[in-house]
Design a protein around this motif. Structure first.
Motif, PDB file in Angstrom:
ATOM      1  N   ALA A 151       0.963  -1.055  -0.185  1.00 54.37           N
ATOM      2  CA  ALA A 151      -0.089  -0.135   0.048  1.00 54.37           C
ATOM      3  C   ALA A 151       0.860   1.492  -0.243  1.00 54.37           C
ATOM      4  CB  ALA A 151      -0.713  -0.382   1.207  1.00 54.37           C
ATOM      5  N   GLY A 152       1.706   0.887   0.682  1.00 55.26           N
ATOM      6  CA  GLY A 152       2.866   2.238   0.850  1.00 55.26           C
ATOM      7  C   GLY A 152       2.559   3.845   2.034  1.00 55.26           C
ATOM      8  N   LEU A 153       3.344   4.561   1.863  1.00 58.31           N
ATOM      9  CA  LEU A 153       2.605   5.862   2.719  1.00 58.31           C
ATOM     10  C   LEU A 153       1.781   6.314   2.068  1.00 58.31           C
ATOM     11  CD1 LEU A 153       6.913   6.879   2.184  1.00 58.31           C
ATOM     12  CD2 LEU A 153       5.721   5.843   4.220  1.00 58.31           C
ATOM     13  N   GLY A 154       1.099   6.726   3.313  1.00 54.06           N
ATOM     14  CA  GLY A 154      -0.130   7.585   3.699  1.00 54.06           C
ATOM     15  C   GLY A 154      -1.165   6.916   2.994  1.00 54.06           C
ATOM     16  N   ALA A 155      -1.125   5.400   3.629  1.00 52.20           N
ATOM     17  CA  ALA A 155      -2.213   4.689   3.099  1.00 52.20           C
ATOM     18  C   ALA A 155      -2.098   4.102   5.110  1.00 52.20           C
ATOM     19  CB  ALA A 155      -1.873   2.986   2.818  1.00 52.20           C
ATOM     20  N   PRO A 156      -3.708   3.749   5.637  1.00 51.18           N
ATOM     21  CA  PRO A 156      -3.575   3.914   6.772  1.00 51.18           C
ATOM     22  C   PRO A 156      -2.779   2.287   7.625  1.00 51.18           C
ATOM     23  CG  PRO A 156      -5.773   3.864   5.690  1.00 51.18           C
ATOM     24  CD  PRO A 156      -4.858   3.718   4.554  1.00 51.18           C
ATOM     25  N   ASP A 157      -2.478   1.069   6.066  1.00 46.70           N
ATOM     26  CA  ASP A 157      -1.428   0.310   6.708  1.00 46.70           C
ATOM     27  C   ASP A 157      -0.778  -0.352   5.613  1.00 46.70           C
ATOM     28  OD1 ASP A 157       0.232  -1.535   7.572  1.00 46.70           O
ATOM     29  OD2 ASP A 157      -1.442  -3.219   7.419  1.00 46.70           O
ATOM     30  N   PRO A 158       0.590   1.204   5.534  1.00 48.44           N
ATOM     31  CA  PRO A 158       1.791   0.666   4.477  1.00 48.44           C
ATOM     32  C   PRO A 158       2.426  -0.196   4.614  1.00 48.44           C
ATOM     33  CG  PRO A 158       1.967   2.232   6.225  1.00 48.44           C
ATOM     34  CD  PRO A 158       0.728   2.021   6.642  1.00 48.44           C
ATOM     35  N   ASP A 159       2.530  -1.350   5.054  1.00 48.68           N
ATOM     36  CA  ASP A 159       2.339  -2.912   5.541  1.00 48.68           C
ATOM     37  C   ASP A 159       1.486  -3.325   3.888  1.00 48.68           C
ATOM     38  OD1 ASP A 159       5.394  -2.045   6.306  1.00 48.68           O
ATOM     39  OD2 ASP A 159       4.422  -2.149   7.987  1.00 48.68           O
ATOM     40  N   ALA A 160       0.719  -2.676   4.104  1.00 49.21           N
ATOM     41  CA  ALA A 160      -0.510  -4.206   3.269  1.00 49.21           C
ATOM     42  C   ALA A 160      -0.491  -4.898   2.473  1.00 49.21           C
ATOM     43  CB  ALA A 160      -1.770  -3.459   3.373  1.00 49.21           C
ATOM     44  N   ARG A 161      -0.373  -5.837   2.028  1.00 45.87           N
ATOM     45  CA  ARG A 161       0.495  -5.934   1.183  1.00 45.87           C
ATOM     46  C   ARG A 161      -0.780  -6.990  -0.867  1.00 45.87           C
ATOM     47  NH1 ARG A 161       3.886 -10.472  -1.120  1.00 45.87           N
ATOM     48  NH2 ARG A 161       4.918  -9.491  -3.507  1.00 45.87           N
ATOM     49  N   ASP A 162      -0.960  -6.477  -1.255  1.00 45.96           N
ATOM     50  CA  ASP A 162      -1.694  -6.840  -1.907  1.00 45.96           C
ATOM     51  C   ASP A 162      -1.326  -6.584  -3.542  1.00 45.96           C
ATOM     52  OD1 ASP A 162      -3.875  -8.103  -3.952  1.00 45.96           O
ATOM     53  OD2 ASP A 162      -5.936  -6.883  -2.444  1.00 45.96           O
ATOM     54  N   ILE A 163      -1.018  -7.289  -4.376  1.00 46.79           N
ATOM     55  CA  ILE A 163      -0.492  -6.896  -5.663  1.00 46.79           C
ATOM     56  C   ILE A 163      -1.743  -6.852  -6.746  1.00 46.79           C
ATOM     57  CG2 ILE A 163       1.487  -8.246  -5.100  1.00 46.79           C
ATOM     58  CD1 ILE A 163       0.013 -10.478  -6.927  1.00 46.79           C
ATOM     59  N   ALA A 164      -2.668  -7.699  -6.671  1.00 44.98           N
ATOM     60  CA  ALA A 164      -4.194  -6.543  -7.610  1.00 44.98           C
ATOM     61  C   ALA A 164      -4.167  -5.633  -6.923  1.00 44.98           C
ATOM     62  CB  ALA A 164      -4.935  -7.672  -7.183  1.00 44.98           C
ATOM     63  N   ALA A 165      -4.209  -5.179  -5.616  1.00 45.59           N
ATOM     64  CA  ALA A 165      -4.841  -3.247  -5.450  1.00 45.59           C
ATOM     65  C   ALA A 165      -4.055  -2.721  -5.234  1.00 45.59           C
ATOM     66  CB  ALA A 165      -5.680  -3.811  -3.720  1.00 45.59           C
ATOM     67  N   TYR A 166      -2.698  -3.118  -5.076  1.00 47.72           N
ATOM     68  CA  TYR A 166      -1.390  -2.095  -5.561  1.00 47.72           C
ATOM     69  C   TYR A 166      -0.424  -2.502  -6.085  1.00 47.72           C
ATOM     70  CZ  TYR A 166      -3.573  -1.550  -1.468  1.00 47.72           C
ATOM     71  OH  TYR A 166      -4.290  -1.239   0.639  1.00 47.72           O
ATOM     72  N   PRO A 167      -0.737  -1.923  -7.567  1.00 44.26           N
ATOM     73  CA  PRO A 167      -0.108  -2.876  -8.551  1.00 44.26           C
ATOM     74  C   PRO A 167       1.465  -2.133  -7.877  1.00 44.26           C
ATOM     75  CG  PRO A 167      -0.909  -1.655  -9.867  1.00 44.26           C
ATOM     76  CD  PRO A 167      -2.173  -1.621  -8.313  1.00 44.26           C
ATOM     77  N   THR A 168       2.987  -2.594  -8.505  1.00 41.25           N
ATOM     78  CA  THR A 168       4.015  -1.847  -8.182  1.00 41.25           C
ATOM     79  C   THR A 168       4.898  -2.419 -10.124  1.00 41.25           C
ATOM     80  OG1 THR A 168       3.813  -2.730  -6.846  1.00 41.25           O
ATOM     81  CG2 THR A 168       6.241  -1.375  -7.267  1.00 41.25           C
ATOM     82  N   PHE A 169       4.866  -1.129 -10.652  1.00 38.02           N
ATOM     83  CA  PHE A 169       5.846  -1.554 -12.348  1.00 38.02           C
ATOM     84  C   PHE A 169       7.480  -1.345 -11.876  1.00 38.02           C
ATOM     85  CE2 PHE A 169       0.802  -0.273 -12.494  1.00 38.02           C
ATOM     86  CZ  PHE A 169       0.649  -1.377 -13.528  1.00 38.02           C
ATOM     87  N   LEU A 170       7.301  -1.702 -12.559  1.00 34.67           N
ATOM     88  CA  LEU A 170       8.825  -1.531 -12.821  1.00 34.67           C
ATOM     89  C   LEU A 170       9.209  -1.556 -14.702  1.00 34.67           C
ATOM     90  CD1 LEU A 170      10.960  -4.630 -10.833  1.00 34.67           C
ATOM     91  CD2 LEU A 170      10.032  -1.454 -10.221  1.00 34.67           C
ATOM     92  N   SER A 171       9.696  -0.057 -15.016  1.00 26.45           N
ATOM     93  CA  SER A 171       9.754  -0.250 -16.202  1.00 26.45           C
ATOM     94  C   SER A 171      10.829   0.775 -17.071  1.00 26.45           C
ATOM     95  CB  SER A 171       8.163   1.179 -17.179  1.00 26.45           C
ATOM     96  OG  SER A 171       8.841   1.414 -18.416  1.00 26.45           O
TER      97      SER A 171
END
Length: 71
Positions: free
Chosen positions: A11-31
């Motif tokens: 989820a990252g900074l600013g989220a209620p739980d920044p350590d929440a991990r959900d790859i569908a809800a919080y996609p991370t891209f390397l381009s």
């Protein structure tokens, strides 16, 4: 690098739980699209990186998980 895990989908900074991990809800891209101008059917990719991620010579202890890699 062996023995290292790099994971995306947090989820990252600013989220209620920044350590929440959900790859569908919080996609991370390397381009490798350095100019940010690639699109469907685009031929404007001459500035793109040759490599976004490499892992030669690593074992199963080198973990890259939860990313979408493109460009």
């Amino acid at each position: 690098m062996n023995g290292i895990a790099v994971r995306g989908g947090y989820a990252g900074l600013g989220a209620p739980d920044p350590d929440a991990r959900d790859i569908a809800a919080y996609p991370t891209f390397l381009s490798g699209d350095l100019a940010g101008d690639d699109g469907p059917g685009s031929s404007r990719n001459t500035e793109n990186s040759n490599h976004v991620v490499t892992g030669s010579g690593t074992s199963s202890t080198a973990i890259l998980d939860g990313f979408t890699i493109s460009g």
